[in-house]
Design a protein around this motif. Structure first.
Motif, short mmCIF file in Angstrom:
data_model
loop_
_atom_site.label_atom_id
_atom_site.label_comp_id
_atom_site.label_asym_id
_atom_site.label_seq_id
_atom_site.Cartn_x
_atom_site.Cartn_y
_atom_site.Cartn_z
N SER A 115 0.86 -1.19 0.00
CA SER A 115 0.00 0.00 0.00
C SER A 115 0.89 1.24 0.00
O SER A 115 1.83 1.33 0.81
N VAL A 116 0.61 2.18 -0.90
CA VAL A 116 1.42 3.39 -1.00
C VAL A 116 0.53 4.62 -0.91
O VAL A 116 -0.65 4.58 -1.28
N SER A 117 1.10 5.71 -0.40
CA SER A 117 0.37 6.97 -0.30
C SER A 117 1.36 8.12 -0.43
O SER A 117 2.59 7.90 -0.39
N THR A 118 0.86 9.34 -0.60
CA THR A 118 1.70 10.53 -0.70
C THR A 118 1.24 11.56 0.30
O THR A 118 0.04 11.69 0.59
N VAL A 119 2.19 12.30 0.87
CA VAL A 119 1.90 13.40 1.80
C VAL A 119 2.75 14.60 1.40
O VAL A 119 3.98 14.51 1.37
N PRO A 120 2.07 15.75 1.04
CA PRO A 120 0.63 15.86 0.82
C PRO A 120 0.24 15.20 -0.50
O PRO A 120 1.11 14.89 -1.31
N SER A 121 -1.04 15.02 -0.69
CA SER A 121 -1.50 14.28 -1.87
C SER A 121 -1.11 14.98 -3.17
O SER A 121 -0.85 14.31 -4.18
N GLU A 122 -1.02 16.32 -3.14
CA GLU A 122 -0.68 17.05 -4.36
C GLU A 122 0.83 17.13 -4.60
O GLU A 122 1.28 17.66 -5.63
N GLY A 123 1.61 16.57 -3.66
CA GLY A 123 3.06 16.69 -3.78
C GLY A 123 3.67 15.81 -4.86
O GLY A 123 4.79 16.06 -5.31
N GLY A 124 2.98 14.77 -5.27
CA GLY A 124 3.54 13.90 -6.29
C GLY A 124 2.80 12.57 -6.35
O GLY A 124 1.70 12.43 -5.78
N SER A 125 3.41 11.60 -6.98
CA SER A 125 2.81 10.29 -7.16
C SER A 125 3.84 9.19 -6.88
O SER A 125 5.04 9.47 -6.73
N VAL A 126 3.36 7.96 -6.80
CA VAL A 126 4.23 6.82 -6.52
C VAL A 126 3.97 5.75 -7.57
O VAL A 126 2.83 5.48 -7.95
N ASP A 127 5.04 5.12 -8.04
CA ASP A 127 4.95 4.02 -9.01
C ASP A 127 5.78 2.85 -8.49
O ASP A 127 6.95 3.03 -8.18
N PRO A 128 5.21 1.63 -8.36
CA PRO A 128 3.82 1.28 -8.67
C PRO A 128 2.87 1.75 -7.58
O PRO A 128 3.29 2.09 -6.48
N THR A 129 1.58 1.71 -7.92
CA THR A 129 0.56 2.02 -6.93
C THR A 129 0.29 0.75 -6.12
O THR A 129 1.04 -0.21 -6.19
N ASP A 130 -0.80 0.74 -5.34
CA ASP A 130 -1.12 -0.43 -4.52
C ASP A 130 -1.18 -1.70 -5.37
O ASP A 130 -1.61 -1.68 -6.52
N GLY A 131 -0.74 -2.81 -4.78
CA GLY A 131 -0.78 -4.07 -5.52
C GLY A 131 -0.43 -5.24 -4.63
O GLY A 131 -0.05 -5.08 -3.47
N SER A 132 -0.57 -6.46 -5.19
CA SER A 132 -0.23 -7.70 -4.49
C SER A 132 0.96 -8.34 -5.20
O SER A 132 1.02 -8.39 -6.43
N PHE A 133 1.89 -8.88 -4.39
CA PHE A 133 3.12 -9.44 -4.94
C PHE A 133 3.44 -10.76 -4.26
O PHE A 133 3.15 -10.96 -3.08
#
Length: 199
Positions: free
Chosen positions: A108-126
């Motif tokens: 599970s991934v998130s950003t603080v603050p939400s407008e600060g950027g993005s994360v790759d990959p997003t949520d997933g199962s591995f």
């Protein structure tokens, strides 16, 4: 005149020889042939051996890591483990194994603050043991400052080994810009605001 001639014949017979009680019959032996399918799935104890007729044999299958025993096939079919049977003929048995489904964990991934950027990959199962490279992508005017959560690091991307479910937060902050102001000539006037740092 008559004469009587008597011929006496003596027959010599060969005496019969009785059984020698000292000779014992050799026991019958049979071959036990053991195999595994697939070969990397596990092992069997005992391996292939020779046994006297009537011997009770116990065979046990041991699965390798990531595999499970699924049953015996061949001259003896059973799901019992260990397996006990009696040798009365040449016997072939095969221990069958199935590869386990890999354990999966959630990222599970998130950003603080939400407008600060993005994360790759997003949520997933591995699958368990998978190494995932997670990258933070700052939005324009923002900079990445580090990861918090189950992984704390300033590396970007950061390598995450999925040996459990993990939660990561990418933290961003606005970039700062310096404003430098001057007057020419210096006594000609003033500027408001003066020098400063702005986000």
């Amino acid at each position: 005149m008559c004469y009587a001639i008597v011929v006496s014949l003596t027959l010599l017979g060969c005496g019969a020889t009785g059984p020698d009680d000292g000779d014992e019959e050799e026991p019958t032996e049979y071959e036990l042939s053991v195999s595994t399918s697939p070969s990397e799935g596990g092992s069997v104890d005992p391996s292939s051996e020779t046994y006297e007729e009537g011997t009770e044999v116990t065979a046990e299958a041991t699965a390798s890591d990531g595999w499970s025993f699924s049953g015996w096939s061949g001259d003896v079919e059973s799901s019992d483990n260990p397996l006990t049977f009696t040798i009365n003929s040449d016997t072939e048995i095969t221990a069958n194994f199935e590869e386990d489904e890999p354990q999966q964990y959630n990222l599970s991934v998130s950003t603080v603050p939400s407008e600060g950027g993005s994360v790759d990959p997003t949520d997933g199962s591995f699958d368990e043991g998978t190494e995932v490279d997670v990258t933070a992508n700052p939005a324009e005017g923002w900079k990445f400052t580090g990861w918090t959560g189950d992984v704390e690091s300033t590396e970007n991307p950061v390598a995450v080994t999925m040996n459990s479910s993990k939660s990561l937060t990418a933290n961003f902050e606005r970039k700062e810009y310096k404003l430098a102001v001057t007057t020419d000539p210096s006594d000609g006037g003033s500027v408001d605001p003066a020098d400063g740092t702005y986000k």
